[in-house]
Design an enzyme around this catalytic site. Structure first.
Site, PDB file in Angstrom:
ATOM      1  N   LEU A 176      33.522 -40.421  -7.622  1.00 52.50           N
ATOM      2  CA  LEU A 176      35.026 -40.339  -7.747  1.00 52.50           C
ATOM      3  C   LEU A 176      35.616 -39.152  -7.490  1.00 52.50           C
ATOM      4  CD1 LEU A 176      33.939 -42.713  -9.896  1.00 52.50           C
ATOM      5  CD2 LEU A 176      35.503 -42.056 -11.631  1.00 52.50           C
ATOM      6  N   SER A 226      38.767 -36.941  -6.366  1.00 50.58           N
ATOM      7  CA  SER A 226      40.218 -36.742  -6.591  1.00 50.58           C
ATOM      8  C   SER A 226      40.746 -36.151  -5.334  1.00 50.58           C
ATOM      9  CB  SER A 226      40.641 -35.993  -7.691  1.00 50.58           C
ATOM     10  OG  SER A 226      40.036 -36.531  -8.735  1.00 50.58           O
ATOM     11  N   CYS A 286      38.848 -24.101  -2.875  1.00 51.24           N
ATOM     12  CA  CYS A 286      38.163 -25.039  -3.772  1.00 51.24           C
ATOM     13  C   CYS A 286      36.750 -25.591  -3.210  1.00 51.24           C
ATOM     14  CB  CYS A 286      38.927 -26.256  -4.229  1.00 51.24           C
ATOM     15  SG  CYS A 286      39.615 -27.275  -2.787  1.00 51.24           S
ATOM     16  N   CYS A 294      36.173 -28.912  -2.859  1.00 51.20           N
ATOM     17  CA  CYS A 294      36.665 -30.420  -2.474  1.00 51.20           C
ATOM     18  C   CYS A 294      35.887 -31.043  -1.196  1.00 51.20           C
ATOM     19  CB  CYS A 294      37.924 -30.998  -2.727  1.00 51.20           C
ATOM     20  SG  CYS A 294      38.565 -30.436  -4.336  1.00 51.20           S
ATOM     21  N   GLU A 346      46.034 -36.120  -6.419  1.00 52.39           N
ATOM     22  CA  GLU A 346      46.245 -34.826  -5.515  1.00 52.39           C
ATOM     23  C   GLU A 346      46.451 -33.672  -6.765  1.00 52.39           C
ATOM     24  OE1 GLU A 346      45.916 -31.760  -3.706  1.00 52.39           O
ATOM     25  OE2 GLU A 346      46.075 -33.504  -2.487  1.00 52.39           O
ATOM     26  N   THR A 380      43.182 -21.346 -12.615  1.00 52.28           N
ATOM     27  CA  THR A 380      43.645 -22.625 -12.348  1.00 52.28           C
ATOM     28  C   THR A 380      44.109 -23.366 -13.475  1.00 52.28           C
ATOM     29  OG1 THR A 380      42.863 -24.757 -11.353  1.00 52.28           O
ATOM     30  CG2 THR A 380      41.173 -23.672 -12.527  1.00 52.28           C
ATOM     31  N   ASP A 394      44.010 -30.971 -18.033  1.00 50.90           N
ATOM     32  CA  ASP A 394      43.724 -32.049 -17.037  1.00 50.90           C
ATOM     33  C   ASP A 394      44.049 -33.170 -17.254  1.00 50.90           C
ATOM     34  OD1 ASP A 394      42.403 -33.624 -15.001  1.00 50.90           O
ATOM     35  OD2 ASP A 394      40.500 -32.832 -15.021  1.00 50.90           O
ATOM     36  N   ARG A 427      44.418 -36.099 -15.515  1.00 49.77           N
ATOM     37  CA  ARG A 427      43.757 -37.344 -15.063  1.00 49.77           C
ATOM     38  C   ARG A 427      43.113 -38.192 -16.076  1.00 49.77           C
ATOM     39  NH1 ARG A 427      39.572 -34.751 -10.878  1.00 49.77           N
ATOM     40  NH2 ARG A 427      39.567 -33.324 -12.667  1.00 49.77           N
ATOM     41  N   THR A 479      28.573 -36.392  -9.693  1.00 47.96           N
ATOM     42  CA  THR A 479      29.933 -35.305 -10.074  1.00 47.96           C
ATOM     43  C   THR A 479      29.174 -34.361 -11.106  1.00 47.96           C
ATOM     44  OG1 THR A 479      31.869 -35.454 -11.509  1.00 47.96           O
ATOM     45  CG2 THR A 479      30.234 -36.987 -12.226  1.00 47.96           C
TER      46      THR A 479
END
Ligand code: GTP
Ligand code: ZN
Length: 263
Positions: free
Chosen positions: A118, A120, A133, A135, A160, A182, A194, A196, A217
């Site tokens: 997954l 993001s 980061c 990512c 995002e 962060t 967070d 999400r 993950t």
């Protein structure tokens, strides 16, 4: 708004438990990807003409309800560098009516445990290789791993800035350039640590016929959300990007404050 305008103000700002109506107003703003700052004005009699209305109960139920409405709207092969046998599957109807994408890499056997990630969305990292980061590395490494190990499903989620949207992420970056980490930067802007949710990602996997998963993950919340959505978690493994001077604090903060499984 004061807090967002003056980062230092939060240190002695009074904090009170918000009434649930206020929470619903903030939730509506978060869903709209704008700063969660609301001016609450009680309306005595009738709603003035021209004002849009939304019921708090509907706002609160929005995320859960939308998950059940996800459906596949289009799919087509898109050969990727390093993973030429790939197919993009687009889902619509979920949270915020945003399109979500599953990239099926190779030919995973959906009757067996399927490798999934997954991911993001991160415009700065995924597309431009931002050093702030990890990512971009994670995205490409996950795709390559799937292509070389029997295939898999990479969910590219329209989340995002940990779901806060691009404008708010860049706003948070400007606070980080003044020394805030962060999570503190997001908190100053009025966001949760967070915000999400991943239940809809579980629904996407189920629509693809996937039932058993091996998840790539470092974030334990993703694992519990997929299990809560009814998928059988067979294994999970870490997926790391390269460390550098710009992301080392970010990675340590994720480990120390959000329990990410990073050494
Ligand atoms: N709000 C905010 N979002 C960020 C920041 N840096 C990266 N992001 C976003 O964070 C998301 C990725 O989250 P991460 O915490 O890096 O990783 P994760 O998805 O929780 O966990 P993994 O599966 O291990 O990658 C992407 O949507 C990025 O755009 C930041 O400083 N502030
Ligand atoms: Zn990123």
């Amino acid at each position: 708004m004061t807090l967002a305008a003056d980062a230092q103000a939060r240190l002695d700002a009074p904090v009170a438990v918000a009434p649930s109506l206020y929470e619903s107003a903030l939730q509506l703003l978060r869903l709209a990807h704008v700063l969660p700052a609301a001016l609450i004005v009680p309306i005595e009699d009738q709603t003035p003409p021209g004002l849009l209305t939304a019921r708090a109960a509907n706002v609160n139920a929005f995320r859960g309800e939308r998950n059940g409405r996800l459906r596949i709207v289009n799919r087509a092969p898109v050969p990727l560098e390093g993973a030429p046998d790939s197919e993009f599957v687009v889902f619509r109807g979920g949270e915020g009516l945003r399109d979500q994408v599953a990239i099926v890499i190779g030919q995973p056997n959906i009757r067996e445990p399927v490798t999934v990630r997954l991911h993001s969305a991160c415009l700065t990292g995924d597309l431009f290789g931002s050093l702030k980061c990890d990512c971009g590395d994670q995205l490409r490494r996950a795709a390559r791993h799937m292509a070389e190990n029997g295939g898999g499903v990479l969910l590219y989620l329209d989340q995002e800035g940990r779901g806060n949207g691009l404008a708010n992420k860049i706003h948070a970056y400007s606070l980080q350039s003044r020394g805030f980490d962060t999570f503190d930067a997001d908190e100053i802007l009025g966001f949760e640590e967070d915000g999400r949710t991943f239940g809809f990602a579980g629904e996407m996997l189920k629509l693809l016929g996937v039932t058993q998963i091996r998840v790539m993950t470092n974030n334990p919340t993703k694992l519990s959300a997929l299990e809560a959505a009814g998928l059988v978690l067979v294994s999970d493994h870490r997926i790391v990007g390269r460390k550098n001077n710009h992301n080392i604090r970010y990675l340590a903060t994720k480990r120390d404050r959000a329990g990410h499984l990073l050494d």
